[in-house]
Write an enzyme that holds these catalytic residues in place. Sequence first.
Site, mmCIF file in Angstrom:
data_model
loop_
_atom_site.group_PDB
_atom_site.id
_atom_site.type_symbol
_atom_site.label_atom_id
_atom_site.label_comp_id
_atom_site.label_asym_id
_atom_site.label_seq_id
_atom_site.Cartn_x
_atom_site.Cartn_y
_atom_site.Cartn_z
ATOM 1 N N SER A 1 -38.024 42.992 -56.324
ATOM 2 C CA SER A 1 -38.058 44.273 -55.603
ATOM 3 C C SER A 1 -39.446 44.897 -55.659
ATOM 4 O O SER A 1 -40.140 44.780 -56.678
ATOM 5 C CB SER A 1 -37.056 45.229 -56.254
ATOM 6 N N TYR B 1 -40.635 47.424 -49.630
ATOM 7 C CA TYR B 1 -40.407 48.763 -49.095
ATOM 8 C C TYR B 1 -41.747 49.178 -48.529
ATOM 9 O O TYR B 1 -42.729 49.296 -49.278
ATOM 10 C CB TYR B 1 -40.043 49.744 -50.215
ATOM 11 N N HIS C 1 -26.984 47.646 -48.428
ATOM 12 C CA HIS C 1 -27.620 48.069 -49.676
ATOM 13 C C HIS C 1 -26.560 48.263 -50.774
ATOM 14 O O HIS C 1 -26.686 49.125 -51.643
ATOM 15 C CB HIS C 1 -28.392 49.367 -49.444
ATOM 16 N N ARG D 1 -26.510 60.199 -53.965
ATOM 17 C CA ARG D 1 -25.511 59.487 -54.781
ATOM 18 C C ARG D 1 -24.903 60.500 -55.737
ATOM 19 O O ARG D 1 -25.568 60.932 -56.691
ATOM 20 C CB ARG D 1 -26.171 58.329 -55.529
ATOM 21 N N LYS E 1 -34.049 42.750 -43.923
ATOM 22 C CA LYS E 1 -32.894 43.062 -44.791
ATOM 23 C C LYS E 1 -32.338 44.455 -44.481
ATOM 24 O O LYS E 1 -33.100 45.437 -44.477
ATOM 25 C CB LYS E 1 -33.336 43.009 -46.266
HETATM 26 C C1 LIG Z 1 -29.474 49.349 -58.945
HETATM 27 C C2 LIG Z 1 -29.810 48.782 -57.604
HETATM 28 C C3 LIG Z 1 -31.112 48.807 -57.162
HETATM 29 C C4 LIG Z 1 -31.448 48.259 -55.925
HETATM 30 N N1 LIG Z 1 -32.752 48.243 -55.531
HETATM 31 C C5 LIG Z 1 -33.081 47.659 -54.357
HETATM 32 C C6 LIG Z 1 -34.436 47.543 -53.982
HETATM 33 O O1 LIG Z 1 -35.334 47.925 -54.717
HETATM 34 N N2 LIG Z 1 -34.710 46.984 -52.779
HETATM 35 C C7 LIG Z 1 -33.728 46.531 -51.932
HETATM 36 O O2 LIG Z 1 -34.022 46.033 -50.843
HETATM 37 N N3 LIG Z 1 -32.431 46.606 -52.294
HETATM 38 C C8 LIG Z 1 -32.093 47.139 -53.478
HETATM 39 N N4 LIG Z 1 -30.784 47.184 -53.848
HETATM 40 C C9 LIG Z 1 -29.760 46.594 -52.976
HETATM 41 C C10 LIG Z 1 -29.557 45.110 -53.311
HETATM 42 O O3 LIG Z 1 -30.671 44.352 -52.949
HETATM 43 C C11 LIG Z 1 -28.352 44.540 -52.558
HETATM 44 O O4 LIG Z 1 -28.507 44.762 -51.176
HETATM 45 C C12 LIG Z 1 -27.033 45.135 -53.036
HETATM 46 O O5 LIG Z 1 -27.049 45.401 -54.409
HETATM 47 C C13 LIG Z 1 -25.905 44.175 -52.716
HETATM 48 O O6 LIG Z 1 -24.682 44.702 -53.082
HETATM 49 P P1 LIG Z 1 -23.909 44.331 -54.448
HETATM 50 O O7 LIG Z 1 -24.600 45.081 -55.519
HETATM 51 O O8 LIG Z 1 -22.550 44.837 -54.157
HETATM 52 O O9 LIG Z 1 -24.021 42.848 -54.632
HETATM 53 C C14 LIG Z 1 -30.441 47.711 -55.097
HETATM 54 C C15 LIG Z 1 -29.124 47.660 -55.559
HETATM 55 C C16 LIG Z 1 -28.807 48.172 -56.799
HETATM 56 C C17 LIG Z 1 -27.381 48.072 -57.277
#
Ligand SMILES: Cc1cc2nc3c(=O)[nH]c(=O)nc-3n(C[C@H](O)[C@H](O)[C@H](O)COP(=O)(O)O)c2cc1C
Length: 395
Positions: A108, A131, A276, A166, A252
Amino acid sequence: MHIESVSCIDDLRRAALARIPRFAYTFLAGGAGNDAGVRRNEQELARLLFAPVGMATGRVDTSVRLFGRTYAQPFGFAPVGMANLAWAGCDLMLAETAQRESLPYVISTAASTELEELAARAPDNCWFQLYMLRDDELNFALLDRVAAAGIEVLAVTVDTPVRSRRNGSIRERFEQPFQPHPRFVLDVARHPRWALRTARAGMPNLMNYSRYVEGGDIHKVAAFMKAQSRGGVSWDDIAMLRRRWKGPLVVKGILDAADATRAAREGADAVWVSNHGGRQLESAPATISVLPAVREAVGTLPVLFDSGVRGGEDIVKAGALGATMAFCGRAPIFGAAAFGAAGVAKAHAVLADEVRTTLAQIGCRRFADLSPAFIHRGEPGQGERGRAAPAARAA
Ligand SMILES: Cc1cc2nc3c(=O)[nH]c(=O)nc-3n(C[C@H](O)[C@H](O)[C@H](O)COP(=O)(O)O)c2cc1C
């Protein structure tokens, strides 16, 4: 719970809930609003049933070809910002597991470990998630570092035009700018192993940007990133990234067939169906609900999938409805929070075994052979009509 007793990802989630402070668990597990979107992703996946056929014997092949290489499993680790809040060292554990098990691991932009250090631990398996910031010089400086670290695949996230609300994190008062408060101190004190380990490692920071910020502590870096936020990504931005980035480019955060088609037209090498993990818009559609339309819109272009994956059956369902590969955000993070590196390895082992047994159970010997015909439509004889006979597929 002992790690030997862990049977599934939900066991890891429950162990994580017990081991880490409530504010950290809420940040990792929670979503937009009151988490209805998080639950919807899981529920819509669970609602789908398979249409198994018998008589397909022999070894199951779970591998996936993507961007010119073969991965061992049809799943990877999605980008997670500030993952070290789960357990200090979490980013490195994810990278090392991905390298060992031949999975993609997406670093990330908001990682709590520098991308160079992660790429060194997983030299063959790291992708990078971007990002975009307001300042293109900074975007380009970061991309130059990504390329110099030997990373080939770039995923640009397009579903965070604004900071989301959130409610869980608001209630925990774990919001920017963060001010420690008595309940937070008590929460941390009740989890001494997490507290000690985090104190030793230092509070997680946004390490990819800390070098650009004088002083570099988390508050200053977070304020910098907030000020630099681009407030959405445009198609011109995608076109600009396409010109700039030589390797595979993934968009994405796609939930719409027309957006998927446009991304393909702008030169994306894959689209990533994601909401996300329900963290941005509480009433976003479940990703499994929009996956078939996206798959149909983009033809043979790779389609990546995430949001709500909690087990191997979910991964196989996504494969049947058109995903080239699925990604897990929270699943391995729950593993790290529950049992550190062993917990990440456990999450991988559980998912890999569930994928293998599910494929065998539904009578599909290769993940790459999955099709919508393996999803139950409530019609008798679907197996005969909707797909080749098992014996033919087994040949
Ligand atoms: C704590 C947390 C932080 C995340 N940070 C990012 C991020 O920095 N960049 C991003 O593209 N997605 C981020 N995501 C989304 C994840 O890449 C992903 O799309 C998502 O967690 C998928 O769903 P799941 O947790 O149900 O598997 C984050 C998700 C979580 C849970």
